[in-house]
Write an enzyme that holds these catalytic residues in place. Structure first.
Site, PDB file in Angstrom:
ATOM      1  N   ASP A 190       0.840  -1.191   0.000  1.00 57.64           N
ATOM      2  CA  ASP A 190       0.000   0.000   0.000  1.00 57.64           C
ATOM      3  C   ASP A 190       0.881   1.250   0.000  1.00 57.64           C
ATOM      4  OD1 ASP A 190      -1.984   1.870   0.252  1.00 57.64           O
ATOM      5  OD2 ASP A 190      -2.865   1.032   2.083  1.00 57.64           O
ATOM      6  N   HIS A 192      -0.447   4.111  -0.252  1.00 57.19           N
ATOM      7  CA  HIS A 192      -1.287   4.960   0.608  1.00 57.19           C
ATOM      8  C   HIS A 192      -1.356   6.409   0.139  1.00 57.19           C
ATOM      9  CE1 HIS A 192      -3.052   5.859   4.725  1.00 57.19           C
ATOM     10  NE2 HIS A 192      -3.546   4.660   4.460  1.00 57.19           N
ATOM     11  N   GLU A 216      -1.052  -0.545  -4.121  1.00 60.75           N
ATOM     12  CA  GLU A 216      -2.313   0.149  -3.838  1.00 60.75           C
ATOM     13  C   GLU A 216      -2.089   1.655  -3.712  1.00 60.75           C
ATOM     14  OE1 GLU A 216      -5.504   0.321  -0.123  1.00 60.75           O
ATOM     15  OE2 GLU A 216      -4.574  -1.596  -0.669  1.00 60.75           O
ATOM     16  N   GLU A 242     -10.570   3.202  -2.370  1.00 59.43           N
ATOM     17  CA  GLU A 242     -11.153   3.515  -1.068  1.00 59.43           C
ATOM     18  C   GLU A 242     -11.587   4.968  -0.972  1.00 59.43           C
ATOM     19  OE1 GLU A 242      -7.819   4.078   2.163  1.00 59.43           O
ATOM     20  OE2 GLU A 242      -7.075   2.738   0.595  1.00 59.43           O
ATOM     21  N   HIS A 292     -12.122  -2.654  -0.130  1.00 61.05           N
ATOM     22  CA  HIS A 292     -11.346  -2.077   0.972  1.00 61.05           C
ATOM     23  C   HIS A 292     -12.156  -2.221   2.251  1.00 61.05           C
ATOM     24  CE1 HIS A 292     -10.075   1.524   3.391  1.00 61.05           C
ATOM     25  NE2 HIS A 292      -8.878   1.158   2.974  1.00 61.05           N
TER      26      HIS A 292
END
Length: 400
Positions: A190, A192, A216, A242, A292
């Site tokens: 991730d 992020h 991700e 997400e 998610h």
């Protein structure tokens, strides 16, 4: 037959909104005139009070509405005000929608996946988290996750990082991924949204030979063109979603062929109704679905209802023993994990990397209402969860 109308979207006595419960979740309880109770989850991490305010409006608009008319309620909630979409309004609508599906399934005595067309699989592949916000000790955590029954995990790629930063930071990420892969587990990395383009494309290239399951949010979700460029430059599957809140938000990513895995969050994207639509929409672009869900049991159960019925589903995130849950529990001196508010936690048992398809009516889990009420009464006396605010060495803000 009399109409089954909504009689209450129940309020916590302390907040007059929804049930705040630790570690950082927002539950909603909907009751009908037939005395059927449905549970939803409207967790929007770091924005609890905004969700509570949005629910004041939903209560006013939908008490007295026919609970069976889920799509009409969804469309009215979405279209009935001039301003629509976005994280707050969609997260509030998500909780209401999940609760209404829970009610309908309970009323008919079937799991929600039966109402979505039936199952296409008997079990759901899942992954757990390792490493925390500041990724460390990932090798030992991966071994522990493997012993818990997982075959895949996810970890943050980096700590805080500047727009252009030292390559040594990226080398450390590569070493951590190697350590996890050496345990035999698949790993999603991730980013992020912490990295900007100059660093993200370097890290993606460095990780490519290690064959991560996916990367991700390699860039912030404001950058569909740049993410598409990155997708064309590497073979690693790119996942995100997400921070996209409707099927329309996914459109630019799909039209640009920018992603391989869609990750809508059932507590943010409009509930089961919209998650199901996004699943079908992304399938037309040959994009996989991996919802998610670093959230609570209601959100996970809702995700699973769609996963059981969606042909393009691949893997499901779950928050059991996640770092946020553990930290909140330790700070408050109580348990605050995925199973805490459940009567039947055994339905989330992980075996050989999978959870069996939920069989109970509605969303398939039983909520311990007394525990929720007691926990909420205590938790509202504490400040709600906030994500950290990170600054670099020069004092400037960095992405969390």
């Amino acid at each position: 037959m009399t109409s089954n109308t909504i009689t209450d979207i129940e309020a916590s006595p302390c907040t007059k909104a929804t049930f705040r419960v630790p570690p950082r979740w927002v539950f909603v309880r909907v009751k009908t005139s037939d005395n059927i109770v449905g549970w939803g989850e409207s967790t929007l991490e770091g924005h609890t009070e905004a969700i509570e305010g949005a629910f004041d409006d939903l209560r006013e608009r939908f008490i007295g509405a026919i609970a069976d008319d889920i799509q009409d309620i969804w469309q009215t909630a979405y279209m009935g005000r001039f301003y629509r979409g976005g994280p707050v309004l969609m997260s509030a609508l998500s909780g209401l929608d999940i609760a209404l599906w829970d009610i309908k399934g309970k009323k008919l005595g079937v799991p929600v996946w039966q109402l979505l067309g039936g199952k296409v699989r008997d079990r759901i592949k899942v992954y757990g988290w390792i490493g925390g916000d500041h990724p460390s000790a990932v090798a030992s955590a991966a071994v522990e996750r493997k012993a818990q029954g997982f075959t895949a995990v996810k970890m943050n790629g980096t700590d805080a990082i500047s727009w252009i930063d030292s390559p040594e930071l990226l080398e450390a990420t590569v070493e951590r991924v190697k350590q996890v892969r050496s345990t035999g587990l698949d790993v999603g990395v991730d980013f992020h949204g912490r990295l900007h383009k100059g660093m993200a494309k370097q890290l993606a290239k460095l990780l490519e030979p290690l064959h991560p399951m996916f990367i991700e949010e390699p860039l912030l979700p404001t950058q569909p063109e740049e993410i598409a460029d990155l997708s064309n430059a590497i073979s690693t599957p790119i996942a995100l979603g997400e921070r996209l809140f409707t099927r329309w938000d996914f459109r630019p990513y799909l039209e640009r062929r920018a992603i391989d895995i869609a990750q809508p969050d059932v507590s943010h994207c409009g509930g089961i109704s919209e998650l199901h639509r996004i699943a079908s929409y992304t399938e037309t672009y040959d994009v996989a679905l991996a919802p998610h869900c670093p959230l609570g049991p209601i959100a996970l159960a809702a995700c699973m209802q769609v996963a059981i019925s969606a042909p393009n589903f691949v893997i499901q995130e779950m928050s059991w023993k996640m770092h946020y849950n553990i930290a909140a529990g330790e700070a408050l001196g109580i348990e605050a994990d995925l199973h805490t508010y459940m009567v039947n936690p055994e339905v989330f048992a992980v075996k050989d990397g999978y959870i069996a398809a939920l069989q109970g009516s509605g969303i398939g889990i039983e909520i311990d209402e007394d525990h929720v009420r007691k926990a909420s009464e205590i938790y509202v006396k504490h400040a709600p969860w906030r994500n950290p605010l990170w600054r670099g060495e020069d004092g400037s803000l960095q992405e969390w």
